[in-house]
Design a protein around this motif. Structure first.
Motif, PDB file in Angstrom:
ATOM      1  N   ARG A 387     -92.931  -9.458   1.501  1.00 15.83           N
ATOM      2  CA  ARG A 387     -93.783  -8.708   0.571  1.00 15.83           C
ATOM      3  C   ARG A 387     -93.597  -7.201   0.769  1.00 15.83           C
ATOM      4  N   LEU A 388     -94.631  -6.424   0.638  1.00 16.15           N
ATOM      5  CA  LEU A 388     -94.506  -4.966   0.585  1.00 16.15           C
ATOM      6  C   LEU A 388     -94.297  -4.347   1.971  1.00 16.15           C
ATOM      7  N   TRP A 400     -93.869   5.890  -2.494  1.00 17.36           N
ATOM      8  CA  TRP A 400     -92.703   5.015  -2.426  1.00 17.36           C
ATOM      9  C   TRP A 400     -93.042   3.770  -1.610  1.00 17.36           C
ATOM     10  N   VAL A 401     -92.512   2.627  -2.041  1.00 14.98           N
ATOM     11  CA  VAL A 401     -92.692   1.379  -1.312  1.00 14.98           C
ATOM     12  C   VAL A 401     -91.594   0.417  -1.735  1.00 14.98           C
ATOM     13  N   ALA A 402     -91.222  -0.477  -0.858  1.00 17.78           N
ATOM     14  CA  ALA A 402     -90.211  -1.490  -1.195  1.00 17.78           C
ATOM     15  C   ALA A 402     -90.872  -2.862  -1.237  1.00 17.78           C
ATOM     16  N   ASP A 403     -90.500  -3.636  -2.234  1.00 20.12           N
ATOM     17  CA  ASP A 403     -90.916  -5.039  -2.319  1.00 20.12           C
ATOM     18  C   ASP A 403     -89.772  -5.879  -1.765  1.00 20.12           C
ATOM     19  N   ARG A 404     -90.045  -6.621  -0.694  1.00 22.15           N
ATOM     20  CA  ARG A 404     -88.994  -7.372  -0.002  1.00 22.15           C
ATOM     21  C   ARG A 404     -88.826  -8.798  -0.525  1.00 22.15           C
ATOM     22  N   ALA A 408     -86.574 -10.852  -5.990  1.00 29.10           N
ATOM     23  CA  ALA A 408     -86.462  -9.602  -6.754  1.00 29.10           C
ATOM     24  C   ALA A 408     -86.707  -8.410  -5.837  1.00 29.10           C
ATOM     25  N   PRO A 409     -85.826  -8.168  -4.850  1.00 25.85           N
ATOM     26  CA  PRO A 409     -86.015  -7.020  -3.962  1.00 25.85           C
ATOM     27  C   PRO A 409     -85.814  -5.705  -4.726  1.00 25.85           C
ATOM     28  N   ARG A 410     -86.689  -4.741  -4.483  1.00 25.81           N
ATOM     29  CA  ARG A 410     -86.576  -3.492  -5.227  1.00 25.81           C
ATOM     30  C   ARG A 410     -87.305  -2.369  -4.507  1.00 25.81           C
ATOM     31  N   LEU A 411     -86.873  -1.157  -4.803  1.00 26.24           N
ATOM     32  CA  LEU A 411     -87.514   0.058  -4.308  1.00 26.24           C
ATOM     33  C   LEU A 411     -88.319   0.636  -5.465  1.00 26.24           C
ATOM     34  N   GLU A 423     -89.022   1.395 -11.036  1.00 29.84           N
ATOM     35  CA  GLU A 423     -88.005   0.864 -10.146  1.00 29.84           C
ATOM     36  C   GLU A 423     -86.933   1.933  -9.930  1.00 29.84           C
ATOM     37  N   VAL A 424     -86.697   2.264  -8.673  1.00 28.51           N
ATOM     38  CA  VAL A 424     -85.711   3.283  -8.310  1.00 28.51           C
ATOM     39  C   VAL A 424     -84.340   2.628  -8.207  1.00 28.51           C
TER      40      VAL A 424
END
Length: 580
Positions: A387-388, A400-404, A408-411, A423-424
Motif C-alpha cells: 500500500r502507501l 508526494w507518495v508512492a502506491d506500492r 498498479a504501482p505509481r508515484l 500520477e508522476v
C-alpha cells in the motif's frame, strides 16, 4: 621545558592541518621506457596546475594534443603498467598497457559518477632520433589515478544555481538555490576553479531544472588571475563585458550564487564584490544573502515529529534535550486516526499521515480543533507492504507518495496537498518504489526502488512541463534520469536528505552488515565523519540544516545523534521526521 613554577592556562587557537603539496619530477636523462611511464603516471597525481611536468614525458605533438582536463578516471588501485613485449636495446618504439578496475569518473564538467568495469588503455613510447631519449607519443586523453591519490588531490564542492519553473517567482519569494556538486583539485587554487566552473554553467544532469543569473557568455575578465579574499574576507570577482549592464537585483542574485559557491572551498569569504572593467556592479555580504536567495540548509526546523505508542503524531523542539513529546495541534495529534507514518510541510502548518493499515492518506492542519475529513488518497493493495509509502512534502507545498500496489504501482503528487492526485511519470524506472523523499530545493527526489531481492537508492530530476497544448489543466510532472547514489549498497532500508546535496542512508553491502553512512547525490562519499554505528535502524531523518542532529527509530525507540557524540535515547515511538 620548565621544571618549576605554577601552572598557567594558555590561550589556544585552532590550527588548520598543514597541506602537503606534491610536485612531480621531470624525466631524467637516459630514463628507460618503464621509468618514463612510471614518472608520467606519478606526475598525473601532482599539484602541477597545468600538468607542465607531465607534458615533459610526452613528445611535442602528443603534449600539444593531450587534454588532461577532459576527464579523470579513478581506479580502485593505481594503474598497472606492463610492456606488451620485452624491451630490447635496439627498439625504437615500445607499447605499454595501462590496466585497473574503474570505480568512478569525473567528466569535463567536473561532475562525478560511479563506474565499474576494467580500465585498459594503450600507451606508446618512441625513441627520439636526435636525443635518443624515450618519450610517450600515444597517450589516453584525460588523467588516471588510484582512489587514494584521487582523495588526496580532489575535493567535492557545491556550486549553486536557482531552481527554475517553480512557484517562488509567482509568489515574489527569493529564488531557491540548488547545489550542483563538482570535484576540483584541492591544492590548485580551488576558489578560482569554482568561480570558473560556476560561470561555465550547471552540469548536464541538473541543467534542465535550474537557471543562472549570469548573462550568457559571462566569464572572468581576461588576465583575472587567482581569486583570493582580502583581510576583511571580501572577494573581488572581475567579470568580462557580458555582465556590464545587469541591473542591481540581478547582480545581487549573481553575487548570491558566487557567495554560496565560494564559501564551500573558502569559508573565510564574507562578502563578494562583482566588477566589470573599472565599474563596480554590486556587492553582497554573507548576512544579506538570505534576503536575496534561499537554500535548504538555511532552513532550520522548529520541531521534530514522530508517532507515539498510540500512533498519534507528537513533537519535540528540534535540537533540544527534550524527551517528553507533546501532541501536535489538530486531528493528527488527537488520535482521531491511528497512523503508521507522518510528514510535515516545510512551513510546519500542515501535516499528512498514512493510516496504520497503509490504505488511506489524510491531510490536516496543525491547528487545534481541526478535523481530518475524508482521505485524500486510497490504496487497494492487498497487504500493508503493498500500500502507501510514507509521504513527503516539496518546497512548493506538493505532497508526494508512492502506491506500492503490485497491480498498479505509481508515484503520485497532490498539489498543495489536496485535489485529485496526479500520477508522476517515471520513464526508465525499473522496479517498485518503496520510499520517497523530495529535496528541500524541490527539483530532486530520492527513491528507494525494489527490484528482485535488491533495494537501491536512486536520485531523479523533477521536471514540470507546461500544460500540453493548453488542453490540460495541470502541468505534467516527470522524474527523469534516475541514477544511483549508493551503488555499493544492496539493501537500502532508510534514507533522508541532509545538507545541500547529501543524504544519510541505512543499508548493507552484499554479504555485509547494516551500516549508516552519508552519501552525495552524485554517488560519491563525502570527506566527513560518518555517523556512529546504530543497530536495528528502521527509519532515519535529518534536516537540510546539518547543525540539527540526526534522529532514528531503532530497537531502542527514538534516538538522536548530537554532533561528534554517541546515540542518545529520546523516548518510545516510531517514524521520526523533520519537515519535508
Amino acid at each position: 621545558m620548565p621544571d618549576n613554577g605554577d601552572l598557567r592556562g594558555v590561550e589556544s587557537t585552532p590550527r588548520r592541518d598543514a597541506q602537503v603539496r606534491v610536485f612531480a619530477m621531470p624525466p631524467s636523462d637516459n630514463a628507460t621506457p618503464t621509468q618514463i611511464v612510471q614518472g608520467f603516471l606519478e606526475a598525473l597525481t601532482s599539484d602541477d596546475p597545468q600538468y607542465k611536468t607531465a607534458r615533459m614525458y610526452l613528445t611535442p605533438r602528443a603534449a600539444e594534443n593531450w587534454q588532461p582536463e577532459r576527464s579523470t578516471t579513478v581506479l580502485a588501485d593505481g594503474p598497472d603498467a606492463a610492456a606488451r613485449a620485452p624491451v630490447q636495446d635496439d627498439d625504437e618504439h615500445v607499447a605499454f598497457t595501462l590496466t585497473g578496475r574503474e570505480v568512478a569518473t569525473v567528466d569535463a564538467q567536473q561532475a562525478f559518477s560511479p563506474s565499474s568495469g576494467e580500465y585498459n588503455k594503450l600507451l606508446r613510447l618512441i625513441r627520439d632520433a636526435e636525443t635518443r631519449q624515450w618519450r610517450i607519443d600515444i597517450v589516453p586523453q584525460g588523467v588516471v589515478m588510484g582512489q587514494s591519490d584521487f582523495e588526496r588531490n580532489y575535493m567535492s564542492v557545491n556550486k549553486f544555481y536557482f531552481a527554475s519553473n517553480t512557484a517562488g517567482a509567482t509568489r515574489n519569494e527569493p529564488p531557491m538555490a540548488v547545489a550542483d556538486p563538482v570535484y576540483v583539485r584541492s591544492h590548485v587554487d580551488p576558489t578560482t576553479q569554482m568561480v570558473r566552473s560556476l560561470l561555465a554553467g550547471p552540469t548536464t544532469w541538473l541543467d534542465p531544472v535550474v537557471r543562472s543569473s549570469f548573462p550568457t557568455g559571462t566569464a572572468l575578465a581576461k588576465g583575472a588571475g587567482s581569486l583570493t579574499p582580502d583581510d576583511r574576507g571580501r572577494l573581488v570577482v572581475p567579470l568580462n563585458g557580458k555582465a556590464a549592464e545587469v541591473g542591481t537585483g540581478r547582480c545581487e542574485e549573481m553575487a548570491a550564487q558566487l557567495l554560496f559557491t565560494v564559501r564551500s572551498p573558502t569559508p573565510a569569504v564574507e562578502e563578494v564584490e562583482l566588477r566589470s572593467g573599472d565599474k563596480e556592479l554590486c556587492s553582497l555580504a554573507q548576512e544579506s544573502a538570505e534576503a536575496v536567495a534561499t537554500r535548504g540548509s538555511l532552513h532550520s526546523p522548529e520541531y521534530l515529529y514522530f508517532l507515539d505508542e498510540d500512533q498519534r503524531a507528537v513533537r519535540i523542539a528540534a535540537g533540544s534535550d527534550d524527551t517528553e513529546p507533546e501532541p501536535v495541534p489538530g486531528a493528527l495529534g488527537e488520535g482521531e486516526k491511528q497512523l503508521r507514518s507522518v510528514a510535515v510541510a516545510w512551513d510546519e502548518h500542515t501535516a499528512a499521515g498514512v493510516a496504520v493499515d497503509g490504505k488511506s492518506l489524510y491531510v490536516g492542519s496543525l491547528v487545534s480543533g481541526g478535523s481530518l475529513g475524508e482521505p485524500v488518497l486510497r490504496s487497494t493493495g492487498k497487504t500493508e507492504a503493498d500500500r502507501l509509502t510514507a509521504p513527503s512534502w516539496d518546497a512548493r507545498g506538493g505532497l508526494w507518495v508512492a502506491d506500492r500496489n503490485p497491480a498498479a504501482p505509481r508515484l503520485l503528487l497532490l498539489e498543495e496537498g489536496a485535489g485529485e492526485p496526479m500520477e508522476v511519470r517515471t520513464p526508465g524506472l525499473d522496479g517498485r518504489i518503496q520510499s520517497v523523499r523530495v529535496a528541500a530545493d524541490g527539483v530532486r527526489i530520492a527513491l528507494v526502488v525494489e527490484k528482485g531481492d535488491r533495494r537501491s537508492l536512486l536520485i531523479g530530476r523533477i521536471e514540470r512541463s507546461r500544460p500540453d497544448g493548453g488542453t490540460a489543466e495541470r502541468s505534467p510532472v516527470t522524474v527523469l534520469e534516475l541514477r544511483s547514489a549508493a551503488p555499493e549498497l544492496e539493501q537500502v532500508t532508510a534514507m533522508s536528505w541532509t545538507g545541500d546535496s547529501r543524504l544519510v542512508v541505512v543499508g548493507r553491502e552484499k554479504g555485509g552488515v547494516e551500516q549508516m553512512r552519508y552519501v552525495e547525490v552524485d554517488g560519491s562519499t563525502p570527506d566527513i565523519q560518518q555517523p556512529a554505528a546504530l543497530t536495528g535502524v528502521k527509519a532515519v531523518t535529518a534536516s537540510p540544516d546539518d547543525k540539527v542532529p540526526l534522529v532514528a527509530y531503532s530497537v531502542d525507540g527514538i534516538v538522536r545523534l548530537p554532533s561528534a557524540s554517541q546515540w542518545q535515547k529520546i523516548t518510545k515511538g516510531t517514524a521520526p521526521v523533520y519537515p519535508g
